[in-house]
Design a protein around this motif. Structure first.
Motif, PDB file in Angstrom:
ATOM      1  N   ARG A   1      11.909   6.655  -6.836  1.00  0.00           N
ATOM      2  CA  ARG A   1      11.147   5.566  -6.925  1.00  0.00           C
ATOM      3  C   ARG A   1      12.176   4.390  -6.312  1.00  0.00           C
ATOM      4  O   ARG A   1      11.867   3.678  -5.210  1.00  0.00           O
ATOM      5  N   SER A   2      13.227   4.253  -6.958  1.00  0.00           N
ATOM      6  CA  SER A   2      14.421   3.555  -6.446  1.00  0.00           C
ATOM      7  C   SER A   2      14.996   3.766  -5.114  1.00  0.00           C
ATOM      8  O   SER A   2      14.978   2.938  -4.193  1.00  0.00           O
TER       9      SER A   2
ATOM     10  N   ASN B   1       0.740  -1.320   0.027  1.00  0.00           N
ATOM     11  CA  ASN B   1      -0.173  -0.076   0.044  1.00  0.00           C
ATOM     12  C   ASN B   1       0.764   1.232   0.009  1.00  0.00           C
ATOM     13  O   ASN B   1       0.513   2.356  -0.727  1.00  0.00           O
ATOM     14  N   LEU B   2       1.940   1.255   0.704  1.00  0.00           N
ATOM     15  CA  LEU B   2       2.851   2.371   0.618  1.00  0.00           C
ATOM     16  C   LEU B   2       3.413   2.583  -0.548  1.00  0.00           C
ATOM     17  O   LEU B   2       3.625   3.746  -1.153  1.00  0.00           O
ATOM     18  N   TRP B   3       3.844   1.582  -1.255  1.00  0.00           N
ATOM     19  CA  TRP B   3       4.423   1.545  -2.544  1.00  0.00           C
ATOM     20  C   TRP B   3       3.502   2.330  -3.625  1.00  0.00           C
ATOM     21  O   TRP B   3       3.747   3.116  -4.419  1.00  0.00           O
TER      22      TRP B   3
ATOM     23  N   ASP C   1       4.115   5.453  -5.592  1.00  0.00           N
ATOM     24  CA  ASP C   1       4.165   5.343  -7.056  1.00  0.00           C
ATOM     25  C   ASP C   1       3.050   6.284  -7.655  1.00  0.00           C
ATOM     26  O   ASP C   1       3.421   7.225  -8.830  1.00  0.00           O
ATOM     27  N   CYS C   2       1.863   6.378  -7.222  1.00  0.00           N
ATOM     28  CA  CYS C   2       0.709   7.091  -7.626  1.00  0.00           C
ATOM     29  C   CYS C   2       0.944   8.527  -7.549  1.00  0.00           C
ATOM     30  O   CYS C   2       1.046   9.291  -8.482  1.00  0.00           O
ATOM     31  N   GLY C   3       1.683   9.040  -6.447  1.00  0.00           N
ATOM     32  CA  GLY C   3       2.107  10.226  -6.209  1.00  0.00           C
ATOM     33  C   GLY C   3       3.341  10.865  -7.154  1.00  0.00           C
ATOM     34  O   GLY C   3       3.195  12.004  -7.711  1.00  0.00           O
TER      35      GLY C   3
ATOM     36  N   LEU D   1      11.891   1.296   1.710  1.00  0.00           N
ATOM     37  CA  LEU D   1      10.543   0.489   2.124  1.00  0.00           C
ATOM     38  C   LEU D   1      10.992  -0.968   2.362  1.00  0.00           C
ATOM     39  O   LEU D   1      10.788  -1.528   3.230  1.00  0.00           O
ATOM     40  N   VAL D   2      11.807  -1.809   1.528  1.00  0.00           N
ATOM     41  CA  VAL D   2      12.346  -2.949   1.803  1.00  0.00           C
ATOM     42  C   VAL D   2      13.208  -3.053   3.113  1.00  0.00           C
ATOM     43  O   VAL D   2      12.942  -3.881   3.811  1.00  0.00           O
TER      44      VAL D   2
END
Length: 172
Positions: A30-31, A3-5, A9-11, A37-38
């Motif tokens: 993104r990278s 969900n965070l991703w 990504d949408c933002g 996040l990981v």
């Protein structure tokens, strides 16, 4: 994390559409964000794993053994003399044979004296060991019958190699 991703990504897609960032900048963000996040997910998984009742049980039991407050006798030993230490079970090269009630009481008492409570009942810990493949038990049971200390007893029969991977203090 998913969900965070998705939100991130949408933002970033929206930021690209309105010209707030270039495609290369969005890809770089993104990278970097994916890596963060990981890393956060890995730390969270380690925290959750460390709080699993079966792992906590073994950790506390290992502490009791290391501090000399509890003892595991050799499987063949029939001695009842433990020099004031709690007898929690027996061991051999392949298995650790715990007295289900005695070992659980020792762990719960240690936790209580440290100002915390062990989070689950003994039946749950036995069931978890069975489900995780750490214990060897009779069908439909969470304990096994073994000849230890010179007589047959109902014990929590832990596979030594699997118990040791969860707690580093179990040694012969």
């Amino acid at each position: 994390l998913a969900n965070l991703w998705l939100g991130l990504d949408c933002g970033l897609r929206y930021a690209e559409e309105i010209g707030a960032v270039s495609g290369a900048e969005a890809d770089g963000l993104r990278s970097r964000c994916w890596s963060a996040l990981v890393e956060a997910g890995t730390r969270q998984a380690q925290t959750v794993e460390g709080e699993r009742p079966s792992r906590r049980f073994l950790s506390v039991l290992a502490t009791l053994l290391a501090q000399g407050k509890a003892v595991l006798l050799a499987k063949e030993s029939w001695s009842d003399s433990c020099d004031g230490r709690s007898l929690v079970g027996w061991q051999d090269a392949d298995f650790i044979y715990l007295l289900p009630d005695g070992s659980f009481q020792a762990v719960a008492r240690f936790c209580r004296e440290a100002g915390e409570f062990f989070p689950v009942r003994s039946e749950r810990v036995l069931r978890d060991f069975n489900r995780e493949g750490v214990s060897e038990c009779a069908a439909g049971r969470n304990t096994a019958t073994a000849t230890v200390g010179g007589r047959k007893r109902r014990v929590l029969k832990l596979r030594r190699d699997r118990a040791e991977t969860r707690s580093e203090v179990f040694h012969q």
